[in-house]
Structure formats: C-alpha cells, structure tokens
Design an enzyme around this catalytic site. Sequence first.
Site, PDB file in Angstrom:
ATOM      1  CG  ASP A   1      -1.853   1.176   1.226  1.00 48.12           C
ATOM      2  OD1 ASP A   1      -2.351   1.544   0.356  1.00 48.12           O
ATOM      3  OD2 ASP A   1      -1.853   1.841   2.341  1.00 48.12           O
ATOM      4  CB  SER A   2       0.127   4.699  -0.767  1.00 49.50           C
ATOM      5  OG  SER A   2      -1.004   4.900   0.007  1.00 49.50           O
TER       6      SER A   2
ATOM      7  CB  CYS B   1      -3.272   0.830  -2.436  1.00 53.31           C
ATOM      8  SG  CYS B   1      -3.051   2.619  -3.029  1.00 53.31           S
TER       9      CYS B   1
ATOM     10  CD  GLU C   1      -1.720   8.304   7.438  1.00 51.40           C
ATOM     11  OE1 GLU C   1      -0.811   9.033   7.527  1.00 51.40           O
ATOM     12  OE2 GLU C   1      -1.891   7.283   6.635  1.00 51.40           O
TER      13      GLU C   1
ATOM     14  CB  CYS D   1      -9.683   5.536   0.601  1.00 48.25           C
ATOM     15  SG  CYS D   1      -8.070   5.724   1.343  1.00 48.25           S
TER      16      CYS D   1
ATOM     17  CG  HIS E   1      -6.074   5.749   5.483  1.00 49.77           C
ATOM     18  ND1 HIS E   1      -5.327   5.489   4.918  1.00 49.77           N
ATOM     19  CD2 HIS E   1      -5.371   6.534   6.702  1.00 49.77           C
ATOM     20  CE1 HIS E   1      -3.965   5.650   4.815  1.00 49.77           C
ATOM     21  NE2 HIS E   1      -4.030   6.409   6.209  1.00 49.77           N
TER      22      HIS E   1
END
Lengths: 277, 277
Positions: free
Chosen positions: B11-12, B74, B153, B186, B188
């Site tokens: 993933d990024s 991702c 984050e 996504c 996240h």
Amino acid sequence: MPSNQPIAIFDSGVGGLTVLDQILHRLPAEEFVYFGDTARVPYGSKSSRTIIRFAVEDCRFLMRFDPKMIVVACNTASSFALDTLSAEFDIPVIGVVEPGAVAAVAATRTRRVGVIATQTTVNSGSYPRTIARLDAKVEVFQKAAPLLVPMVEEGRPPDDPVVPLILESYLADLKQAGVDVLVLGCTHYPLLREAIAKVMGPTVTLVDSAHQTAAVVHQTLTKSDLCRGDSQPAGKQHFWCSDNPELFAKIGRRFLSTPIDEVHHADPEIFFEVERL
Amino acid sequence: MPSNQPIAIFDSGVGGLTVLDQILHRLPAEEFVYFGDTARVPYGSKSSRTIIRFAVEDCRFLMRFDPKMIVVACNTASSFALDTLSAEFDIPVIGVVEPGAVAAVAATRTRRVGVIATQTTVNSGSYPRTIARLDAKVEVFQKAAPLLVPMVEEGRPPDDPVVPLILESYLADLKQAGVDVLVLGCTHYPLLREAIAKVMGPTVTLVDSAHQTAAVVHQTLTKSDLCRGDSQPAGKQHFWCSDNPELFAKIGRRFLSTPIDEVHHADPEIFFEVERL
C-alpha cells in the site's frame, strides 16, 4: 559583476510558489528555476532522514541549471536539510525558517509567539531554537496543523464552515496562551491568511516567512554583487515538477500572481541518475 | 501441494493494514510480507504515470521474498496499476476495487451506489466501470474526499466536531442522490466506519473492500492449491516501509488487530537499485 545565472527554488510541491511570488516582486529582473517534488509531496509528515535525502536530490537536479543561489522554499526542508545542503553545494543556500523567526521576534511586544506548521517542522524544534537564539526571553508555543495543507489544495471556499472549525481546533491553544504574533510556518498557510486572522483576532500579527525571505535573498545577492540590474528586462521563470505538469500549473496558479505558462516534468529516471553522480 | 511461500501486500502507507487484517482473520496460517511506501505516501493525489511507477517498484522490492501472490491493498494503485503488474509478474495479482464493486452490486436493492475515494481513484473511474460491467443498471455516484486520510492519520477522537462536519461536506450529495450502498473506496476509511454510518443513516449499507478482498484471496489460493493448511501454526507477518519504521509501527497499530513487533526499513538505495534490474 552582476550575474545572469538563475536563482533555484524548490519545495515539496506548489506551496513554495508563495515564496517565489514575494521574491519576484522584489527582484523582477532575476531568472528563476522552480522545482516542486509533487511525486513525493508532502514532506511534512515524513522523517528527517527521508526529507534530507529528498532535499539533496532536489538540489542536485537544480544544480544542472547552474544557479547562483538555492532557496529552500519549504519550512520542513529548511528545518532539517539546510546544514547538509550548505555543506554539499558551493553557493548560498537560504531557507525560510530563519527569516520567519527574525520577523516574529521583531514583531512581538509581549514576547509570546505562536507557530503553526507541519508535524515534522514542529517536531524539529527549528522555530523555538532559532527564536531563542535571537531573543532567549521569547516564549514559543507550537501547534502542528496537518489538515491545513490538504484543505488549501482542495480549494474549499473561505465561507465553507469546515475552514473556521478546523482552524479553531488548531488555534484555540495558541489563543489561550496569549500570543501576539503567529508565524505561518508552512508555505501553504498564506492562502488561509484572512481566515486565520479572523480566528486570531485583530491584536495578533501574522508573520509569513515569504516576505522576509525575499528580503534576505535580496541582501545576500547585493552583498556578493550578484544581483541582476533593475534596468534589465523582466527575467523568466522556469517550472519543473516530478508529477503531473498540468496539475502543477492548475493548482499553482492559486499560489502565484504571475502566470504559469509551461511546466516541465523532471523525468524520474534522470532524476535518480542525478542522485547517483 | 500447499505452499509455504508468503503472500505479499503493499500500500502507499499504513492503510492497507486494514486489508491485511481481514486476510489474517481468514487465513491465519499464511505468512505475509507487507510493504508501506511511507516515504512517498499518498498516492491518491498523484498522476497515473507516477502511481504505476511506484507500484511496479514496490512489487519488484516484494518479489525478493518470493511470494506466491501480490495483494494491491490500495484503491488508487488498484485503479491504475493492476494490468501493468499482472503483465510484469508471473503470480496472481489481486486488487481491492473489483472485490468492493462485487460486494456493492450484491448489496444494493435500489441500484444506486455511492463511492467515496481519493481524487485520483475517482478520476480513474475504476468503480463505475467495474460496477457497470457487473450490472449495467446500477447508477454510481462518486465523491472525492481528500481530507479523510490525513484526518484518520491525525487521530482525531470520534466526538471531535470536525469529524462529522467534514463527513457531511462530502456525503451530502450522495445522501441527496438516495444511494442505499456506500463503498468506502480507500483503505483508511474503515476507521471512520461508525462516524460515516451516523451521517448516512441506518438504511445505507457500508461496503469496505477488505472483507471481500480476503475472500477473493482465499478462493484464488484454494483454486491453485496454494493454501497453507489450517492445521499449520499461525504464520508470521513481516513489515517493511520506506520511511520511519517507528512511526509506521505507531500509526499502524490503529489499523491492525495483531501486534506489530518489528518494522524494517527498505533502504531507498537498495530500493532504487531494484528498480533498475
């Protein structure tokens, strides 16, 4: 002996264009090469090791244009990479943290200064350290504000209720601390100046480094007799970025009052080749 | 012939750990190598060319561990790089977009599906295209939500008033459109599931790709007889990232229910060396 060499400027992305804008106003005859590392943006959430590596690579790329000076138009890179860059490159390297600190110390009357910046700039302690060197009696209150850069790049209108609510969430502690100067410690933040001023109130002076950095660039060039004369025609600006040039031009227009005609792509292969020299 | 080779996941950044988490629950005997490209995160605001290059480099790095499968955890990389990766690597490559689309089509009754994702995933049209292939009568309504990743984050508590206000600003149009399914496009976003559910209301089904991707991984391994038997002891997880390992472990813990003991740094020089092979 006036120099026709360009001034090199780099940033993690488009934010450094606010610094270019101020330098351009002051030194319109100069030629500029701007590099935005848009493939690897942002720097402000990454580690010092990574930021130093990126900054060195960015400057090695810019050295191809034989500049007479490097301006680190990124608070995070200025916080970590300035010593490394000054040691590696044989031309003046100017960052944005020291000029911002000088302006803040000059402006404060209560000797209570607030700083908003990226998480990594805050962690670096670069503003408190620099301000303490200038005046040990100034107290510095810092706050990391990670949502501001993506919010600026998203382009929310100033009357969007999200904007003041996010700003309030970051600025409440600094207001509480009674600062009379607030340093906008990231090159994106001047685009939020009006909204930030509304939250902080009329008694707080907002300092953005760009204006003061332009003055330092001017002084440094003058001292070394490297300024292009004002009688010369307006210089050109050359724009490079590591991701999509069209997107750079589109978002960049909001950060710069001069038009962005053409943006070049720094081919990553060439880019990393440079790193290996 | 069951295979003891690991499953590679990238993933990024840390977001893909939500996908690893689901696969781990389903296949606890497997060994995993996870790579998070935290030096170049995020991918979701960058161009297809850059994303494809990064994804290829990430996988070339992971091929050192001789994996039996690559999971592209991702959404942005899945939207752009899947064909390139499948052509370059001789093992199954599984993305998260198709599983998410399958789950959305299965769940909708009104045939009105919403998708929130990064700007680049939205621009790619990967969800509308994949959903149309599965059921041409499903209408898809997309919304880019750039502030959600940095907000997750940053770790704002769920009762922070900024969270629902930002969510409302993105979800209003989708509510207006009357979708009965919302794809969390996504990796996240599952960390915001509760807050998103509150905004969308109880009649809207939230789909996150991770659960369905784990099912596809399981099926694909079973079909090729590559599963490690359930009777075997629990497999290990190996974590790598391109920026600060401590920071990866610290933020990553919020995304994964298994502990993250040790994180290795993929040295960028080695990393780019691999790129040149």
